[in-house]
Design a protein around this motif. Sequence first.
Motif, PDB file in Angstrom:
ATOM      1  N   ALA A 203       0.819  -1.213   0.000  1.00  0.00           N
ATOM      2  CA  ALA A 203       0.000   0.000   0.000  1.00  0.00           C
ATOM      3  C   ALA A 203       0.853   1.265   0.000  1.00  0.00           C
ATOM      4  N   GLY A 204       0.374   2.279  -0.714  1.00  0.00           N
ATOM      5  CA  GLY A 204       1.019   3.584  -0.695  1.00  0.00           C
ATOM      6  C   GLY A 204       0.833   4.259   0.650  1.00  0.00           C
ATOM      7  N   SER A 295      -8.883   4.075  -7.456  1.00  0.00           N
ATOM      8  CA  SER A 295      -7.466   3.814  -7.705  1.00  0.00           C
ATOM      9  C   SER A 295      -7.192   2.335  -7.960  1.00  0.00           C
ATOM     10  N   HIS A 296      -5.998   2.068  -8.443  1.00  0.00           N
ATOM     11  CA  HIS A 296      -5.591   0.676  -8.634  1.00  0.00           C
ATOM     12  C   HIS A 296      -5.383  -0.012  -7.281  1.00  0.00           C
ATOM     13  N   TRP A 297      -5.028   0.741  -6.260  1.00  0.00           N
ATOM     14  CA  TRP A 297      -4.984   0.179  -4.906  1.00  0.00           C
ATOM     15  C   TRP A 297      -6.361  -0.334  -4.513  1.00  0.00           C
ATOM     16  N   ASP A 352       0.493  -0.302 -12.116  1.00  0.00           N
ATOM     17  CA  ASP A 352      -0.339   0.868 -12.390  1.00  0.00           C
ATOM     18  C   ASP A 352      -0.559   1.671 -11.115  1.00  0.00           C
ATOM     19  N   GLY A 353      -0.684   0.970  -9.990  1.00  0.00           N
ATOM     20  CA  GLY A 353      -0.818   1.654  -8.709  1.00  0.00           C
ATOM     21  C   GLY A 353       0.438   2.421  -8.334  1.00  0.00           C
ATOM     22  N   CYS A 359       0.201   2.705  -4.728  1.00  0.00           N
ATOM     23  CA  CYS A 359       0.980   1.552  -4.261  1.00  0.00           C
ATOM     24  C   CYS A 359       2.435   1.966  -4.102  1.00  0.00           C
ATOM     25  N   ARG A 360       3.135   1.328  -3.179  1.00  0.00           N
ATOM     26  CA  ARG A 360       4.553   1.589  -2.969  1.00  0.00           C
ATOM     27  C   ARG A 360       5.379   1.107  -4.159  1.00  0.00           C
TER      28      ARG A 360
END
Length: 412
Positions: A203-204, A295-297, A352-353, A359-360
């Motif tokens: 996760a970002g 989002s992609h997340w 993509d995230g 995304c990290r």
Amino acid sequence: MAGRETIEEEAAGTKRFRAKRDAILSAAAEAINEQSAKGMTFADVARRVGLNTTSVTYYFKRKEDLAAAAFEYTLDYLLVMLDAALEAPTARERVRRYLALNMARLARIERGEERPFAVLSDLRATEDPIRNRLMNGWREVFRRTRALWGPATGRAQTDLHGARAHVLLENTFWLPIWLMRYDLEQYDRIETRLMDVFANGIAGPDVRWAPTMLSLDHPDAEAGRDAFLLAATRLINELGYRGASVQRIASELNVTKGSFYHHLDAKDELVIACYKRSFDTIGTAQTLADSETGSHWHRLSSTIATLLDIQFAERAPLLRTTALSGLPHHARDAMVDRSNRIARRYAGTIMDGIAEGSCRPVDALIAAQTLMALQNAAFDMRKWAGTMPRERAIAMYASTLLFGLFDDRAVD
């Protein structure tokens, strides 16, 4: 002098006995990994070590004893690695050391310096009293793995440590399946990138856990056949490929073996069909998530949450990789190939995230394989999940990789 020579001769004899016994155990492990414990034969093990069958039975009277000894060797090996890891001062360093020991072992296997140990997927298919002894050994492995995070301060942390231990073990068991796609020279890098996912998650920095539960309900045109697939999947997950006999599957549904063969021609066809249904379910979840806004997340977390819900509910679970060792090579390779395609789709979502910042920056291919292990293994945690609200169980189990093995937000 004569006494000394006798002692030396006895020591040499003991050394030869142990060396031959270890060679037999290594050969048995190879046979179990290819054919499952029930599929292993004395003749095949003897052939692998250049002995006759009688020589093997000198060391192990029954096939069940040989399989049990191979499993116990695996359990003992895991305990040695865990004890070494537990000497490190912090949870992060203990997990890092455990991963490093696993990677070093796999590197030795790749160089031909060591043989693989027997996978533990058939433990539940063994018979008592052997089964009870082996399961006690497995519980000790799990307990020491959970101890990598230190003592828990309450029930919630105990639950979280249990989820982390399970995900870590399952990832190290799944590692040899996808590691074969990499050269030995890449192992150090893989260890670093895999530990990064374990330590920091996917996760970002600014995202929240707020998945959408996707609706995967769809009528099956061949309801009777689907019932066979679901019953078989549940039994294979619990007992392994060989343990879930056709008779047992038929009995589960209260039908005859003839009814089974009305729907499927052979047991291998059954397992392949179960895998296909499971992979199709995952693919459907990924497709539905891709159609979601956000989002992609959000798409990734929604897919994982939905699949964990399926595994914990047990209504229509995904087939565990425990069945792979019982399949013919061509079928096994096809199933692993399909699994890798699904993992690459996860990797695409992660990449993509990363591009959008949800995304990290991780190695997406490696992170995707950790998610494959997580969703595959969740079936075994359904009793654990049943001790708490389903949403909490899903969030806690998913947090192990999405937020990392050391993030405590799941218990807040």
